[in-house]
Write a protein that holds these residues in place. Sequence first.
Motif, PDB file in Angstrom:
ATOM      1  N   PHE A 179       0.854  -1.181   0.000  1.00 30.14           N
ATOM      2  CA  PHE A 179       0.000   0.000   0.000  1.00 30.14           C
ATOM      3  C   PHE A 179       0.893   1.235   0.000  1.00 30.14           C
ATOM      4  O   PHE A 179       1.835   1.320   0.783  1.00 30.14           O
ATOM      5  N   PHE A 180       0.563   2.179  -0.870  1.00 32.08           N
ATOM      6  CA  PHE A 180       1.334   3.414  -0.946  1.00 32.08           C
ATOM      7  C   PHE A 180       0.396   4.611  -0.901  1.00 32.08           C
ATOM      8  O   PHE A 180      -0.695   4.587  -1.492  1.00 32.08           O
ATOM      9  N   ASP A 181       0.849   5.644  -0.230  1.00 32.08           N
ATOM     10  CA  ASP A 181       0.145   6.922  -0.236  1.00 32.08           C
ATOM     11  C   ASP A 181       0.364   7.527  -1.617  1.00 32.08           C
ATOM     12  O   ASP A 181       1.509   7.826  -1.998  1.00 32.08           O
ATOM     13  N   ALA A 182      -0.697   7.712  -2.372  1.00 31.90           N
ATOM     14  CA  ALA A 182      -0.597   8.187  -3.752  1.00 31.90           C
ATOM     15  C   ALA A 182       0.075   9.554  -3.846  1.00 31.90           C
ATOM     16  O   ALA A 182       0.650   9.887  -4.885  1.00 31.90           O
ATOM     17  N   GLU A 183       0.029  10.325  -2.783  1.00 29.05           N
ATOM     18  CA  GLU A 183       0.646  11.649  -2.805  1.00 29.05           C
ATOM     19  C   GLU A 183       2.159  11.598  -2.615  1.00 29.05           C
ATOM     20  O   GLU A 183       2.829  12.596  -2.831  1.00 29.05           O
ATOM     21  N   THR A 184       2.696  10.452  -2.224  1.00 27.54           N
ATOM     22  CA  THR A 184       4.134  10.375  -1.953  1.00 27.54           C
ATOM     23  C   THR A 184       4.909   9.578  -2.996  1.00 27.54           C
ATOM     24  O   THR A 184       6.123   9.432  -2.875  1.00 27.54           O
ATOM     25  N   ILE A 185       4.217   9.063  -4.013  1.00 27.17           N
ATOM     26  CA  ILE A 185       4.897   8.290  -5.056  1.00 27.17           C
ATOM     27  C   ILE A 185       4.566   8.863  -6.424  1.00 27.17           C
ATOM     28  O   ILE A 185       3.625   9.640  -6.577  1.00 27.17           O
ATOM     29  N   GLU A 186       5.333   8.457  -7.422  1.00 30.20           N
ATOM     30  CA  GLU A 186       5.066   8.874  -8.787  1.00 30.20           C
ATOM     31  C   GLU A 186       3.798   8.188  -9.292  1.00 30.20           C
ATOM     32  O   GLU A 186       3.522   7.045  -8.937  1.00 30.20           O
ATOM     33  N   ASN A 187       3.053   8.869 -10.114  1.00 26.66           N
ATOM     34  CA  ASN A 187       1.822   8.332 -10.674  1.00 26.66           C
ATOM     35  C   ASN A 187       2.143   7.544 -11.948  1.00 26.66           C
ATOM     36  O   ASN A 187       1.977   8.024 -13.051  1.00 26.66           O
ATOM     37  N   LYS A 188       2.649   6.314 -11.748  1.00 26.01           N
ATOM     38  CA  LYS A 188       3.039   5.467 -12.874  1.00 26.01           C
ATOM     39  C   LYS A 188       2.492   4.063 -12.677  1.00 26.01           C
ATOM     40  O   LYS A 188       2.220   3.641 -11.563  1.00 26.01           O
ATOM     41  N   ALA A 189       2.404   3.322 -13.783  1.00 20.00           N
ATOM     42  CA  ALA A 189       1.939   1.939 -13.719  1.00 20.00           C
ATOM     43  C   ALA A 189       2.968   1.056 -13.016  1.00 20.00           C
ATOM     44  O   ALA A 189       2.609   0.099 -12.346  1.00 20.00           O
ATOM     45  N   GLU A 190       4.252   1.398 -13.182  1.00 22.16           N
ATOM     46  CA  GLU A 190       5.318   0.675 -12.504  1.00 22.16           C
ATOM     47  C   GLU A 190       6.212   1.682 -11.812  1.00 22.16           C
ATOM     48  O   GLU A 190       6.545   2.724 -12.388  1.00 22.16           O
ATOM     49  N   ILE A 191       6.602   1.348 -10.585  1.00 22.91           N
ATOM     50  CA  ILE A 191       7.534   2.196  -9.857  1.00 22.91           C
ATOM     51  C   ILE A 191       8.644   1.321  -9.292  1.00 22.91           C
ATOM     52  O   ILE A 191       8.488   0.102  -9.165  1.00 22.91           O
ATOM     53  N   GLU A 192       9.762   1.959  -8.980  1.00 24.47           N
ATOM     54  CA  GLU A 192      10.853   1.252  -8.334  1.00 24.47           C
ATOM     55  C   GLU A 192      11.229   2.009  -7.069  1.00 24.47           C
ATOM     56  O   GLU A 192      11.449   3.222  -7.099  1.00 24.47           O
ATOM     57  N   ILE A 193      11.261   1.283  -5.960  1.00 20.29           N
ATOM     58  CA  ILE A 193      11.615   1.869  -4.680  1.00 20.29           C
ATOM     59  C   ILE A 193      12.699   0.998  -4.061  1.00 20.29           C
ATOM     60  O   ILE A 193      12.498  -0.213  -3.873  1.00 20.29           O
ATOM     61  N   HIS A 194      13.838   1.623  -3.783  1.00 14.96           N
ATOM     62  CA  HIS A 194      14.990   0.915  -3.208  1.00 14.96           C
ATOM     63  C   HIS A 194      15.336  -0.340  -4.009  1.00 14.96           C
ATOM     64  O   HIS A 194      15.579  -1.411  -3.443  1.00 14.96           O
ATOM     65  N   GLY A 195      15.300  -0.202  -5.335  1.00 12.60           N
ATOM     66  CA  GLY A 195      15.668  -1.301  -6.214  1.00 12.60           C
ATOM     67  C   GLY A 195      14.605  -2.369  -6.415  1.00 12.60           C
ATOM     68  O   GLY A 195      14.829  -3.343  -7.118  1.00 12.60           O
ATOM     69  N   GLN A 196      13.451  -2.179  -5.812  1.00 15.62           N
ATOM     70  CA  GLN A 196      12.359  -3.162  -5.918  1.00 15.62           C
ATOM     71  C   GLN A 196      11.274  -2.641  -6.853  1.00 15.62           C
ATOM     72  O   GLN A 196      10.825  -1.511  -6.713  1.00 15.62           O
ATOM     73  N   LYS A 197      10.842  -3.487  -7.791  1.00 15.45           N
ATOM     74  CA  LYS A 197       9.796  -3.107  -8.739  1.00 15.45           C
ATOM     75  C   LYS A 197       8.422  -3.393  -8.150  1.00 15.45           C
ATOM     76  O   LYS A 197       8.180  -4.455  -7.568  1.00 15.45           O
ATOM     77  N   TYR A 198       7.499  -2.423  -8.329  1.00 14.84           N
ATOM     78  CA  TYR A 198       6.106  -2.567  -7.914  1.00 14.84           C
ATOM     79  C   TYR A 198       5.227  -2.178  -9.093  1.00 14.84           C
ATOM     80  O   TYR A 198       5.502  -1.214  -9.796  1.00 14.84           O
ATOM     81  N   ILE A 199       4.152  -2.950  -9.277  1.00 14.60           N
ATOM     82  CA  ILE A 199       3.225  -2.704 -10.384  1.00 14.60           C
ATOM     83  C   ILE A 199       1.874  -2.305  -9.812  1.00 14.60           C
ATOM     84  O   ILE A 199       1.318  -2.998  -8.956  1.00 14.60           O
ATOM     85  N   ASN A 200       1.358  -1.181 -10.306  1.00 14.38           N
ATOM     86  CA  ASN A 200       0.090  -0.668  -9.815  1.00 14.38           C
ATOM     87  C   ASN A 200      -1.054  -1.594 -10.212  1.00 14.38           C
ATOM     88  O   ASN A 200      -1.150  -2.014 -11.359  1.00 14.38           O
TER      89      ASN A 200
END
Length: 108
Positions: free
Chosen positions: A48-69
């Motif tokens: 779960f991510f706060d939408a206001e604190t992450i990029e609005n993309k289908a895929e994001i990478e945080i600390h080298g880890q890929k996440y898919i919306n």
Amino acid sequence: MNLVQLIDHLKNMKEAEKFIESQIPGVEFGQIDIYLKDRLDINSEVNFFDAETIENKAEIEIHGQKYINLFPLCMMQEMVEAYKNKTYENITDIEIAKKLLEYRAKDA
């Protein structure tokens, strides 16, 4: 927690709000996006991510880890509730998870 396990917590709004407050406290329900770790799969780890604190993309990478919306939380909760209460009488959580992924792949 994987996607199938999350389904049980989203079957009605009151339970969903209570559960989410324990997972990501202090973030407004409507501001939470659901991402799956690495790939869109019913066994993928849910984040779960706060939408206001992450990029609005289908895929994001945080600390080298890929996440898919997957979906915004409020949208997913409505979909789960609809599948469980209105659309299908005896649908299982696994079937709901598969339908959500199918919808995400084809229509979203």
